[in-house]
Write an enzyme that holds these catalytic residues in place. Structure first.
Site, PDB file in Angstrom:
ATOM      1  CE  LYS A   1      17.367 -37.125  32.108  1.00  0.00           C
ATOM      2  NZ  LYS A   1      17.834 -36.653  30.784  1.00  0.00           N
ATOM      3  CB  THR A   2      17.258 -31.605  37.589  1.00  0.00           C
ATOM      4  OG1 THR A   2      18.239 -32.582  37.241  1.00  0.00           O
ATOM      5  CG2 THR A   2      17.416 -31.229  39.049  1.00  0.00           C
TER       6      THR A   2
ATOM      7  CB  THR B   1      21.255 -40.591  29.628  1.00  0.00           C
ATOM      8  OG1 THR B   1      22.215 -41.419  30.294  1.00  0.00           O
ATOM      9  CG2 THR B   1      21.414 -39.166  30.089  1.00  0.00           C
TER      10      THR B   1
ATOM     11  CG  ASP C   1      20.597 -36.512  37.441  1.00  0.00           C
ATOM     12  OD1 ASP C   1      19.966 -37.093  36.537  1.00  0.00           O
ATOM     13  OD2 ASP C   1      21.315 -35.509  37.233  1.00  0.00           O
TER      14      ASP C   1
ATOM     15  NE  ARG D   1      22.080 -28.913  31.581  1.00  0.00           N
ATOM     16  CZ  ARG D   1      22.080 -30.188  31.985  1.00  0.00           C
ATOM     17  NH1 ARG D   1      22.886 -31.063  31.415  1.00  0.00           N
ATOM     18  NH2 ARG D   1      21.282 -30.573  32.942  1.00  0.00           N
TER      19      ARG D   1
END
Ligand code: ADE
Length: 340
Positions: free
Chosen positions: A71-72, A165, A116, A224
Site C-alpha cells: 500500500k505504501t 487493514t 498509513d 513483503r
C-alpha cells in the site's frame, strides 16, 4: 503485537529499520513496474492521466487490505506518476489537530499526503480532515479562555492517500470523502514469482524458475513475505558451494525456518490444532481462540485468520470459526463426523 509476532518470518508486519531500508530499495517507481493488482493499476492509471490532463490534484484514494501488500509502495507510485511530492505519516503518529495542521501547511499544490493505518487517527484529528479533504481548509481555535478565537486556514489542493487493514474500522464520514476506494487482495502466485525474480535481480543473485515458484507458493500471497524469505534463502545459497538459489536450497532453508508448503508457520499450526484438539474443529469464537494460544484477538483477526480463510483451511460461520475439511487434510488429521 505479541513477542512471537515480532520474530515471525511469515508475518507481514515490518520488522524494523534494516528491513525498511531493503523495502525502500526494492520499491517500483512507476505503475508499469508495479507487479500484480492489475485491476487497481488500470483504474488508477485512468484517474491519474485524467487528473493530469485537467491539471488538477488526484481525488483522495483509500487503499485497504491485509498488511504487506504494497500500500505504501502504491502511494509512492501514485505521487511519482502525478509528478508531485509525497509526505508519509501514520494515524497513531498524529496526536493532535496541531500536528495535522503543520503537515498540511507544508504541502505544495497537488502533493500526496499518505496516512498509513488511517483507522487509528484520533477522533479530533479525523474530524479536522473532513473540511481539509472536501474543501481544502481547516478551522482551528487558537488561544485560551476569553482570548480564544477561530482561525480559518486555506490549504493547497492535495491528495490524501489513506491505507487501512480494516475498511470497516473507518467511520462513514471519513470513508465517504475518498473518491477512489481500492481493495487490495493477496497476490497471485504468478505475480509473486515475478516479484521474487525482480528482487533476486536487485540482490544480484541467480535464482531458478522452480525456486522462484516455490517461494511464491509459500509467501501467503504477500510480497513483503516473499522478499523476506528470499533474503534469508540467499544467505543459505551464499554459504553453500552453489551460490545460486535453487529448489533444494529453498526447501532446505524453509524447513529450517519452519515455513510449511502453504507458508504456514508454528503459530498457524498451533491455531488450527487448538481448534481441532479442544473444540472438535469449531465453531469457536475468535476471542476464546486468541486466549487459548496466547495472542491478541486483533493479531489473529488481522494477521492469521485472513490468509487461513483465503486458502480455505478455516471458515467463518455465524457461531464462530471452523476448521474445514481441507484444513484437516493439510494437517493429515482424519476428518471427524460433524453436524452440519
Ligand atoms: N515489491 C514489492 N511489491 C511489489 C510489487 N507489487 N511490484 C513490484 N515490486 C514489488
Amino acid at each position: 503485537m505479541s513477542d512471537s509476532e515480532d520474530d515471525r518470518i511469515v508475518s507481514a508486519d515490518v520488522a524494523g529499520d534494516d528491513e525498511d531500508k531493503i523495502e525502500v530499495s526494492l520499491r517500483p517507481k512507476l505503475l508499469e513496474q508495479y507487479i500484480g493488482q492489475t485491476d487497481i493499476k488500470n483504474e488508477l492509471n485512468v484517474y491519474i492521466q485524467a487528473a493530469k490532463q485537467r491539471e488538477e490534484s488526484l481525488d483522495h484514494v483509500l487503499l485497504y487490505g491485509p498488511p504487506g501488500l504494497g500500500k505504501t509502495t502504491l502511494a509512492m507510485v501514485i505521487a511519482n506518476e502525478m509528478e508531485v511530492h509525497i509526505r508519509t505519516t501514520s494515524g497513531p503518529a498524529i496526536d493532535k489537530p496541531g500536528d495535522l495542521l503543520s503537515i498540511l501547511n507544508e504541502l505544495q499544490p497537488g502533493d500526496v499526503l499518505f496516512i498509513d493505518e488511517i483507522h487509528r487517527l484520533p477522533k479530533v484529528v479525523e474530524e479536522m480532515l473532513y473540511s481539509a479533504m472536501e474543501d481544502f481548509f481547516v478551522d482551528i481555535v487558537v488561544g485560551q479562555g476569553t482570548g480564544s478565537h477561530p482561525v480559518h486556514f486555506p490549504l493547497p489542493p492535495f491528495t490524501l492517500v489513506g491505507a487501512t487493514t480494516q475498511a470497516g474500522g473507518l467511520s462513514a464520514p471519513l470513508r465517504d470523502r475518498f473518491g477512489i476506494v481500492e481493495h487490495m487482495n493477496y497476490y497471485r502466485t504468478e505475480d509473486l514469482e515475478q516479484i521474487v525474480k525482480r528482487t533476486a535481480t536487485i540482490f544480484n543473485v541467480e535464482i531458478t524458475e522452480d525456486a522462484a515458484h516455490e517461494i511464491a507458493l509459500r509467501s501467503r500471497g504477500t510480497p513483503r513475505i516473499a522478499n523476506r524469505l528470499l533474503k534469508r534463502i540467499r544467505d543459505f545459497a551464499q554459504v553453500s558451494d552453489k551460490n545460486r538459489v535453487d529448489l533444494d536450497i529453498v526447501r532446505y532453508a524453509l524447513k529450517l525456518l519452519k515455513v510449511d508448503g502453504l507458508g504456514l508457520d508454528d503459530t498457524d499450526i498451533k491455531l488450527l490444532k487448538t481448534m481441532i484438539d479442544y473444540y472438535n474443529g469449531g465453531p469457536v469464537g475468535i476471542g476464546t481462540l486468541a486466549a487459548n494460544i496466547g495472542e491478541e484477538t486483533d493479531t489473529i483477526a488481522e494477521m492469521y485468520e485472513p490468509y487461513l480463510m483465503q486458502i480455505g483451511l478455516i471458515k467463518r460461520t455465524a457461531r464462530g470459526r471452523m476448521v474445514t475439511d481441507r484444513g484437516y487434510k493439510h494437517l493429515n488429521i482424519p476428518i471427524p463426523d460433524r453436524k452440519k
